[in-house]
Design a protein around this motif. Structure first.
Motif, PDB file in Angstrom:
ATOM      1  N   SER A   1      29.872 -53.279  10.584  1.00  0.00           N
ATOM      2  CA  SER A   1      28.768 -53.789   9.773  1.00  0.00           C
ATOM      3  C   SER A   1      29.291 -54.130   8.382  1.00  0.00           C
ATOM      4  O   SER A   1      30.289 -53.583   7.937  1.00  0.00           O
ATOM      5  N   THR A   2      28.607 -55.029   7.726  1.00  0.00           N
ATOM      6  CA  THR A   2      28.978 -55.444   6.381  1.00  0.00           C
ATOM      7  C   THR A   2      27.783 -55.218   5.467  1.00  0.00           C
ATOM      8  O   THR A   2      26.669 -55.631   5.792  1.00  0.00           O
ATOM      9  N   ASP A   3      28.025 -54.564   4.320  1.00  0.00           N
ATOM     10  CA  ASP A   3      26.919 -54.340   3.403  1.00  0.00           C
ATOM     11  C   ASP A   3      26.735 -55.539   2.473  1.00  0.00           C
ATOM     12  O   ASP A   3      27.441 -56.538   2.571  1.00  0.00           O
ATOM     13  N   VAL A   4      25.790 -55.434   1.573  1.00  0.00           N
ATOM     14  CA  VAL A   4      25.438 -56.527   0.674  1.00  0.00           C
ATOM     15  C   VAL A   4      26.619 -56.932  -0.204  1.00  0.00           C
ATOM     16  O   VAL A   4      26.775 -58.105  -0.551  1.00  0.00           O
TER      17      VAL A   4
ATOM     18  N   LYS B   1      33.153 -54.041   4.573  1.00  0.00           N
ATOM     19  CA  LYS B   1      33.005 -53.793   6.002  1.00  0.00           C
ATOM     20  C   LYS B   1      33.146 -52.306   6.286  1.00  0.00           C
ATOM     21  O   LYS B   1      34.010 -51.642   5.740  1.00  0.00           O
ATOM     22  N   GLU B   2      32.297 -51.824   7.167  1.00  0.00           N
ATOM     23  CA  GLU B   2      32.400 -50.448   7.639  1.00  0.00           C
ATOM     24  C   GLU B   2      32.545 -50.496   9.153  1.00  0.00           C
ATOM     25  O   GLU B   2      31.742 -51.128   9.832  1.00  0.00           O
ATOM     26  N   THR B   3      33.585 -49.852   9.644  1.00  0.00           N
ATOM     27  CA  THR B   3      33.842 -49.828  11.071  1.00  0.00           C
ATOM     28  C   THR B   3      33.792 -48.391  11.565  1.00  0.00           C
ATOM     29  O   THR B   3      34.558 -47.549  11.092  1.00  0.00           O
ATOM     30  N   LYS B   4      32.886 -48.127  12.486  1.00  0.00           N
ATOM     31  CA  LYS B   4      32.801 -46.810  13.122  1.00  0.00           C
ATOM     32  C   LYS B   4      33.511 -46.922  14.461  1.00  0.00           C
ATOM     33  O   LYS B   4      33.159 -47.756  15.288  1.00  0.00           O
ATOM     34  N   ILE B   5      34.512 -46.076  14.647  1.00  0.00           N
ATOM     35  CA  ILE B   5      35.380 -46.159  15.814  1.00  0.00           C
ATOM     36  C   ILE B   5      35.235 -44.891  16.652  1.00  0.00           C
ATOM     37  O   ILE B   5      35.176 -43.784  16.117  1.00  0.00           O
ATOM     38  N   LYS B   6      35.219 -45.092  17.965  1.00  0.00           N
ATOM     39  CA  LYS B   6      35.225 -43.973  18.896  1.00  0.00           C
ATOM     40  C   LYS B   6      36.224 -44.317  19.992  1.00  0.00           C
ATOM     41  O   LYS B   6      36.083 -45.325  20.678  1.00  0.00           O
ATOM     42  N   LEU B   7      37.247 -43.475  20.123  1.00  0.00           N
ATOM     43  CA  LEU B   7      38.283 -43.652  21.137  1.00  0.00           C
ATOM     44  C   LEU B   7      38.293 -42.430  22.036  1.00  0.00           C
ATOM     45  O   LEU B   7      38.384 -41.301  21.551  1.00  0.00           O
ATOM     46  N   ILE B   8      38.186 -42.661  23.329  1.00  0.00           N
ATOM     47  CA  ILE B   8      38.297 -41.583  24.308  1.00  0.00           C
ATOM     48  C   ILE B   8      39.524 -41.879  25.157  1.00  0.00           C
ATOM     49  O   ILE B   8      39.588 -42.903  25.839  1.00  0.00           O
TER      50      ILE B   8
ATOM     51  N   GLY C   1      40.633 -37.621  27.990  1.00  0.00           N
ATOM     52  CA  GLY C   1      39.625 -36.585  27.778  1.00  0.00           C
ATOM     53  C   GLY C   1      39.423 -36.196  26.326  1.00  0.00           C
ATOM     54  O   GLY C   1      38.541 -35.425  26.012  1.00  0.00           O
ATOM     55  N   GLU C   2      40.227 -36.706  25.420  1.00  0.00           N
ATOM     56  CA  GLU C   2      40.105 -36.385  23.998  1.00  0.00           C
ATOM     57  C   GLU C   2      39.316 -37.486  23.294  1.00  0.00           C
ATOM     58  O   GLU C   2      39.562 -38.667  23.508  1.00  0.00           O
ATOM     59  N   THR C   3      38.373 -37.091  22.459  1.00  0.00           N
ATOM     60  CA  THR C   3      37.567 -38.044  21.716  1.00  0.00           C
ATOM     61  C   THR C   3      37.999 -38.047  20.263  1.00  0.00           C
ATOM     62  O   THR C   3      38.092 -37.009  19.631  1.00  0.00           O
ATOM     63  N   ILE C   4      38.264 -39.236  19.746  1.00  0.00           N
ATOM     64  CA  ILE C   4      38.635 -39.400  18.348  1.00  0.00           C
ATOM     65  C   ILE C   4      37.594 -40.319  17.710  1.00  0.00           C
ATOM     66  O   ILE C   4      37.357 -41.419  18.208  1.00  0.00           O
ATOM     67  N   GLU C   5      36.976 -39.850  16.641  1.00  0.00           N
ATOM     68  CA  GLU C   5      36.001 -40.661  15.924  1.00  0.00           C
ATOM     69  C   GLU C   5      36.518 -40.856  14.507  1.00  0.00           C
ATOM     70  O   GLU C   5      37.041 -39.943  13.890  1.00  0.00           O
ATOM     71  N   LYS C   6      36.315 -42.067  14.009  1.00  0.00           N
ATOM     72  CA  LYS C   6      36.847 -42.427  12.709  1.00  0.00           C
ATOM     73  C   LYS C   6      35.939 -43.469  12.067  1.00  0.00           C
ATOM     74  O   LYS C   6      35.344 -44.287  12.761  1.00  0.00           O
ATOM     75  N   VAL C   7      35.855 -43.444  10.761  1.00  0.00           N
ATOM     76  CA  VAL C   7      35.111 -44.455  10.015  1.00  0.00           C
ATOM     77  C   VAL C   7      36.049 -45.029   8.968  1.00  0.00           C
ATOM     78  O   VAL C   7      36.711 -44.288   8.248  1.00  0.00           O
ATOM     79  N   SER C   8      36.134 -46.352   8.936  1.00  0.00           N
ATOM     80  CA  SER C   8      36.980 -46.984   7.905  1.00  0.00           C
ATOM     81  C   SER C   8      36.170 -48.030   7.161  1.00  0.00           C
ATOM     82  O   SER C   8      35.322 -48.701   7.729  1.00  0.00           O
ATOM     83  N   ARG C   9      36.471 -48.145   5.879  1.00  0.00           N
ATOM     84  CA  ARG C   9      35.814 -49.133   5.025  1.00  0.00           C
ATOM     85  C   ARG C   9      36.871 -49.992   4.379  1.00  0.00           C
ATOM     86  O   ARG C   9      37.861 -49.490   3.866  1.00  0.00           O
ATOM     87  N   TYR C  10      36.657 -51.291   4.399  1.00  0.00           N
ATOM     88  CA  TYR C  10      37.587 -52.223   3.761  1.00  0.00           C
ATOM     89  C   TYR C  10      36.890 -53.481   3.369  1.00  0.00           C
ATOM     90  O   TYR C  10      35.828 -53.786   3.764  1.00  0.00           O
TER      91      TYR C  10
END
Length: 180
Positions: A154-157, A161-168, A171-180
């Protein structure tokens, strides 16, 4: 596929200035046929899965924005060009030629160009990320690694950009949020 592609996702790889990516077990370039018997897939593989899939998803997001920009800037540019056309004929009916119509014409062309410029950027981004994604998917298939990658961009005003990532993976789940 080049053997060095395998090494890019292997935790046993290292780098030296003379040879580039080498195996830390042998201190030599990878030398195997089809599949590395000593490959160790953990941290580097997860990092590459996140990096390449994020880049690929971002290129798809940019493509959607580019298509919207083509319509938005295209319509505005065509409206400006029509205004130039209309104004030119009205001035010519009065027997007047004004250089302002040339300026309006150039502005209209420039606005249309902005829309097509974003499409060109989108294509370049896709041409870089798609081969990386294909190579990564071939490697994960070769080593029988199944993963699920989800992202929400998503992109704010302010244009951040904000990217919410989920990688499985495995069996391991990795969640990450990055802003650029």
């Amino acid at each position: 596929m080049e053997n060095s592609k395998h090494c890019e996702i292997c935790d046993l790889s290292s780098f030296n200035l003379h040879d580039g990516i080498v195996c830390s077990l042998t201190d030599k370039k990878a030398n195997f046929i089809k599949k590395c018997p000593d490959i160790q897939l953990d941290n580097k593989m997860k990092e590459k899965l996140i990096e390449i899939n994020t880049e690929f998803q971002d290129s798809k997001y940019v493509k959607k924005l580019a298509i919207g920009n083509i319509f938005f800037y295209g319509l505005i540019g065509l409206a400006v060009l029509y205004l130039c056309y209309y104004l030119s004929f009205k001035l010519l009916e009065l027997g007047v030629f004004h250089t302002g119509t040339i300026v309006i014409f150039v502005i209209g062309i420039f606005i249309v160009g902005i829309g097509f410029g974003t499409l060109n950027y989108s294509r370049q981004k896709s041409n870089v990320s798609s081969p990386k994604k294909i190579n990564l998917d071939m490697l994960t298939e070769l080593y029988q690694i199944r993963y699920l990658f989800e992202s929400n961009i998503s992109t704010d005003v302010m244009g951040i950009k904000e990217t919410k990532i989920k990688l499985i993976v495995n069996g391991e789940t990795i969640e990450k949020v990055s802003r650029y």
